[in-house]
Write an enzyme that holds these catalytic residues in place. Structure first.
Site, PDB file in Angstrom:
ATOM      1  N   LYS A 252     -71.821  -0.352  -6.380  1.00  9.06           N
ATOM      2  CA  LYS A 252     -73.114  -0.517  -7.022  1.00  9.06           C
ATOM      3  C   LYS A 252     -73.062  -0.054  -8.478  1.00  9.06           C
ATOM      4  O   LYS A 252     -72.243   0.793  -8.842  1.00  9.06           O
ATOM      5  CB  LYS A 252     -74.175   0.314  -6.291  1.00  9.06           C
ATOM      6  N   ARG A 326     -76.332  -4.732   7.435  1.00  9.44           N
ATOM      7  CA  ARG A 326     -76.413  -5.753   8.478  1.00  9.44           C
ATOM      8  C   ARG A 326     -75.193  -5.712   9.402  1.00  9.44           C
ATOM      9  O   ARG A 326     -75.285  -6.121  10.563  1.00  9.44           O
ATOM     10  CB  ARG A 326     -76.569  -7.135   7.818  1.00  9.44           C
TER      11      ARG A 326
END
Length: 476
Positions: A252, A326
């Site tokens: 990130k 996920r």
């Protein structure tokens, strides 16, 4: 320490710190000009009368008053009173006997402050030690029961906030599992923790992949509450608890990374719900599965182009290691579906920035292919103030998640990212009625509100408590 709650019909003694709640347009307290106090929500006026301090707090329009409004007004009242040095506070609820539960819940939320890492001299000088609710004599018994309910919900919300606020050097998958075990023991829940060895033995490839780059191995945590009929299919709650998300090898930007301690809030919400369910002794069967990992860049980190095999044998082509939530949820959903055969599954996760872009910070995304689940959750959203907005899934998004080399891929094009993620998760729900709640915008706030300090919010706890009666009576 949580403050004590007392319910009485006795009038306030002289010298009390008293709160009275008023609607817009009602007669103002003596000596207070209309320009200083409108009666609107989050307005107040302080009056001194015969040695007592009386704080008048606005509720807004009378015709619009609902429990969710009273929760916020009570939180505001407590925050204002603590700032003024009150340690014992009395709520005059003579005209608002139906709002006792909401008043206590809101007071609990307003009193909480995250100061775990401050020295004693750095903490706020006052905290609320006792809240007295003044009600009519006729409503005393009902009010005492309602106050206990409000305290149970408020305490559970504050548990979610307190654990959610912890930094990643304190809370990792292992220490989260320890906290969950302690909570289960305290509240009479059954708890199992799957450590690294057990995860490998049973084939939880998603958790192992995402947690492989961390010095803190992943955990799968299960909590079980059996308050309903024996053998009745439970409601399953599944939560993502990434205790810190660096993005992995798809790292990130540094400007965004400081907020990634909040990536655990889906799992923490589920933890708070289970505490409340047990404390309230609800007549339902409810189970929780929390999939927890730390997404780091160590030598065991998973890579873009890896293919991961999940608990139920489905495979994932990894295209972006920052789409990790996920992947751990795939294991959690598969385990919940196969182990518990639930009547419905509701999953919480801070899953996508796309949902935050679409809805902002006041609404969570609701994704489901079940019209019945959507209706139930939207009704509870309106009742509790945990706001949802229904967004699409399935259809063209089912096509988008398909992989040429695996069952599905974990990332696609930028557009419709929240719906892509929801459709990805549906793969592991299979035919079980399933709702995905993307709480990326609502799980924490960066600036304090009049009724709530900055930090974790506990969003979703009230929502599910309200929805449980409808969820539990579904026929599988």
């Amino acid at each position: 320490m949580p403050f004590q709650v007392q319910v009485t019909s006795n009038p306030a003694p002289k010298g009390s710190d008293l709160v009275r709640f008023c609607h817009s347009g009602e007669r103002l307290p003596a000596g207070v000009p209309e320009a200083e106090f409108s009666g609107g929500l989050f307005t107040s006026a302080l009056v001194r009368d015969d040695g007592s301090r009386i704080l008048y707090v606005g509720l807004g329009e009378k015709k619009e008053l609902k429990p969710k409004t009273f929760v916020r007004a009570a939180g505001f009242a407590v925050r204002q009173s603590i700032k003024r040095g009150a340690t014992t506070l009395r709520f005059d609820l003579g005209r608002h006997g139906a709002m006792v539960r909401a008043a206590v819940e809101g007071a609990k939320l307003g009193a909480y402050k995250f100061e775990d890492f401050k020295r004693p001299e750095e903490r706020r000088p006052h905290e609320l030690k006792r809240l007295v609710l003044q009600v009519s004599a006729a409503g005393l018994s009902k009010a005492r029961a309602a106050a206990k309910q409000g305290a149970a919900v408020g305490n559970a919300l504050n548990t979610a906030r307190a654990v959610g606020n912890l930094p990643p050097n304190v809370l990792n998958p292992g220490s989260l599992a320890a906290r969950a075990s302690a909570l289960a023991k305290k509240h009479g829940l059954a708890c199992k923790v799957f450590d690294h060895k057990r995860l490998a033995k049973d084939g939880f490839g998603g958790l192992l992949a995402v947690g492989g780059g961390s010095a803190h191995p992943p955990r799968l945590i299960t909590l079980e509450y059996r308050g309903g009929p024996k053998g009745q299919a439970p409601v399953a709650l599944v939560g993502k608890a990434i205790t810190f998300d660096s993005g992995g090898l798809s790292i990130k930007p540094s400007a965004s990374m400081d907020e990634m301690k909040w990536d655990k809030m889906g799992g923490i919400t589920v933890l708070g719900i289970m505490q409340a369910v047990a404390a309230l002794r609800l007549p339902f069967n409810v189970v929780a599965v929390i999939a927890s990992a730390e997404n780091m860049l160590g030598t065991g980190a998973y890579r873009p182009s890896d293919i991961v095999t999940t608990y139920d044998g489905k495979t994932i082509e990894v295209l972006n290691t920052d789409a990790e939530g996920r992947i751990v949820l795939a294991d959690g959903l598969a385990y919940a579906r196969q182990t518990y055969r639930p009547v419905a599954m509701v999953e919480f996760s801070t899953l996508t920035g796309a949902c935050l872009v679409a809805l902002g910070r006041n609404r969570a995304g609701l994704f489901s292919e079940s019209a019945d689940l959507i209706k139930t959750l939207e009704r509870s959203s309106e009742a509790t103030g945990d706001q949802l907005w229904n967004l699409p899934m399935g259809g063209e998004f089912d096509e988008a998640v398909k992989s040429e080399v695996a069952t599905v891929k974990n990332a696609g094009e930028r557009w419709g990212g929240a719906s892509f993620a929801a459709s990805f998760l549906q793969t592991w729900a299979e035919n079980t009625p399933f709702a995905h709640l993307d709480i990326a915008g609502t799980a924490w706030i960066t600036k304090e509100r009049p009724d709530l300090e900055a930090g974790a919010t506990g969003f979703g706890v009230r929502l599910i408590l309200d929805a449980l009666p409808a969820l539990a009576k579904r026929k599988g």
